[in-house]
Motif scaffolding. Structure first.
Motif, short mmCIF file in Angstrom:
data_model
loop_
_atom_site.label_atom_id
_atom_site.label_comp_id
_atom_site.label_asym_id
_atom_site.label_seq_id
_atom_site.Cartn_x
_atom_site.Cartn_y
_atom_site.Cartn_z
N GLY A 196 54.05 85.35 -47.33
CA GLY A 196 53.26 86.20 -47.14
C GLY A 196 53.69 87.65 -46.45
N GLY A 197 54.92 88.12 -47.21
CA GLY A 197 55.47 89.55 -46.73
C GLY A 197 56.29 89.40 -45.58
N ARG A 198 56.52 88.41 -45.16
CA ARG A 198 57.41 88.14 -43.90
C ARG A 198 58.64 87.13 -44.10
N ILE A 199 59.59 87.73 -43.48
CA ILE A 199 60.94 86.82 -43.20
C ILE A 199 60.70 85.85 -42.38
N ARG A 200 60.82 84.40 -42.65
CA ARG A 200 60.69 83.24 -41.78
C ARG A 200 62.14 82.81 -41.37
N LEU A 201 62.53 83.45 -39.80
CA LEU A 201 64.03 82.96 -39.71
C LEU A 201 63.80 81.66 -39.01
N ARG A 202 64.58 80.93 -39.27
CA ARG A 202 64.98 79.71 -38.47
C ARG A 202 66.22 79.60 -37.64
#
Length: 135
Positions: free
Chosen positions: A99-105
């Motif tokens: 969705g146009g966002r980096i998901r940082l774990r």
């Protein structure tokens, strides 16, 4: 009887004032978009002594990722303040984009879920040196 009524009205006004103050205090103050200098200063506050090689600013200005050797220092807005976390650089550049966002774990179980906006102007992961703001 009159004294009781006055006391009741006074208490109701005091409680209403406290509820109003609590509601007002939860409204975050507006912050401007993040720039490179501010990002470096905020990261340096929490990670002094970490040399910052390069900085990537999120498309919406609400976060940044700084490379410090093999570590990624992540800065994100949380409410009306900023949080910083660290993670391996390889984990940062391989983080999924949805969705146009980096998901940082982040490995820290107490860390908030961090996601930063990407766009064509600020590509992620950085492919070329010009995609990062050099130190």
């Amino acid at each position: 009887m009159n004294g009781l009524l006055i006391q009741l009205i006074g208490s109701a006004v005091a409680v209403a004032a406290m509820v109003g103050l609590a509601a007002w205090a939860r409204i975050p103050r507006p912050t401007g978009p993040l720039d490179e200098r501010t990002a470096r200063d905020l990261i340096d506050t929490d990670y002094p002594g970490y040399p910052i090689d390069a900085v990537w600013i999120a498309a919406d200005g609400l976060g940044a990722i700084a490379r410090s050797g093999g570590a990624a220092l992540v800065l994100a807005q949380l409410g009306d303040s900023w949080v910083t976390r660290d993670m391996p650089w390889t984990a940062a550049i391989t983080s999924p984009i949805r969705g146009g966002r980096i998901r940082l774990r982040i490995a820290d179980p107490a860390a908030p879920k961090l996601s930063l906006a990407v766009s064509g102007v600020t590509p992620w992961p950085p492919q070329a040196p010009e995609d990062l703001i050099a130190a």
